[in-house]
Design an enzyme around this catalytic site. Structure first.
Site, PDB file in Angstrom:
ATOM      1  N   THR A 114       7.377  -3.568   3.470  1.00 36.01           N
ATOM      2  CA  THR A 114       6.280  -2.870   2.794  1.00 36.01           C
ATOM      3  C   THR A 114       5.864  -1.630   3.561  1.00 36.01           C
ATOM      4  OG1 THR A 114       5.473  -4.926   1.798  1.00 36.01           O
ATOM      5  CG2 THR A 114       3.896  -3.115   1.988  1.00 36.01           C
ATOM      6  N   THR A 192       6.835  -4.494  -3.220  1.00 34.70           N
ATOM      7  CA  THR A 192       5.965  -4.699  -2.066  1.00 34.70           C
ATOM      8  C   THR A 192       4.818  -5.650  -2.398  1.00 34.70           C
ATOM      9  OG1 THR A 192       4.495  -2.816  -2.541  1.00 34.70           O
ATOM     10  CG2 THR A 192       6.491  -2.377  -1.244  1.00 34.70           C
ATOM     11  N   GLU A 199      -2.226  -7.690  -3.303  1.00 37.67           N
ATOM     12  CA  GLU A 199      -2.275  -6.367  -2.688  1.00 37.67           C
ATOM     13  C   GLU A 199      -1.043  -6.152  -1.834  1.00 37.67           C
ATOM     14  OE1 GLU A 199      -4.342  -3.942  -3.057  1.00 37.67           O
ATOM     15  OE2 GLU A 199      -6.176  -4.791  -3.896  1.00 37.67           O
ATOM     16  N   CYS A 200      -0.516  -4.924  -1.824  1.00 38.62           N
ATOM     17  CA  CYS A 200       0.607  -4.590  -0.938  1.00 38.62           C
ATOM     18  C   CYS A 200       0.112  -4.222   0.447  1.00 38.62           C
ATOM     19  CB  CYS A 200       1.416  -3.439  -1.521  1.00 38.62           C
ATOM     20  SG  CYS A 200       0.531  -1.857  -1.533  1.00 38.62           S
ATOM     21  N   GLY A 201      -1.175  -3.923   0.564  1.00 39.66           N
ATOM     22  CA  GLY A 201      -1.738  -3.552   1.854  1.00 39.66           C
ATOM     23  C   GLY A 201      -2.246  -2.122   1.905  1.00 39.66           C
TER      24      GLY A 201
END
Length: 206
Positions: A114, A192, A199-201
């Site tokens: 990610t 991701t 959430e992907c971050g």
């Protein structure tokens, strides 16, 4: 002059176009990020109708569907977007030749994946473009984290983060697309995130 985020949220939090006008009136360099997911043409049309040359930043992971790439080019052409693409430092072919296919969500390598394909390109975009305003198409219904957000916030980078569509429903978005004869794309996947409500971050860190 300080920016009154609290007043903006109270007075314009449910007025998407008014919020875009307000954010652009702050006289700060602005960008709008996009991933060309479903209903993304709404935010793209809304911001560029007021500032046609607004930089539209796309972190292209290299893992989009063919339909998403076709949609990205179609809406870019229709709206005359000033699209700026940020790519990972390695191509998908290079990464997969060395490390194999996309790691599963429970694979310890997924965090590094990610970071490589989405977070690093975004952080590079911030360093190079140095925006003061960041428009995003986040919606409260996307994830639990986004449900607790405000339409306007000051993020960890000191950027004014503006989510004009935060309180919009899918019907609101659909009606806007129809009213402005805009295309849509439902064949979208984000490796991701892996799951729609995850959430992907990127929005947790920025």
């Amino acid at each position: 002059m300080s920016i009154d985020v609290e007043t903006a949220n109270r007075e314009l939090g449910h007025d998407a176009e008014g919020l875009v006008k307000w954010a652009l009136s702050q006289d700060l360099p602005a960008i709008c990020t996009t991933n060309f997911r479903p209903f993304e043409a709404v935010i793209l049309h809304m911001v560029t109708r007021l500032q046609p040359d607004l930089p539209i930043v796309w972190m292209d992971t290299g893992y989009n569907t063919p339909a998403t790439y076709e949609f990205a080019d179609a809406v870019t052409g229709q709206l005359g977007l000033n699209r700026i693409i940020y790519l990972p430092l390695r191509s998908r072919a290079h990464r997969e030749a060395v490390e194999g296919p996309t790691p599963a969500l429970d694979d310890p390598r997924h965090e590094a994946f990610t970071h490589e394909v989405k977070l690093e390109p975004f952080e590079r975009a911030l360093r190079e473009m140095n925006p003061g305003v960041w428009f995003t198409a986040l919606r409260a219904s996307d994830t639990d984290n986004r449900a607790g957000m405000q339409p306007v916030s000051r993020n960890q980078d000191g950027i004014l983060k503006v989510a004009p569509l935060l309180h919009w429903s899918s019907k609101d978005l659909y009606d806007y697309l129809v009213a402005h004869d805009l295309p849509n794309n439902f064949d979208y996947a984000d490796p991701t995130k892996g799951e729609a409500n995850r959430e992907c971050g990127l929005h947790l860190q920025h």
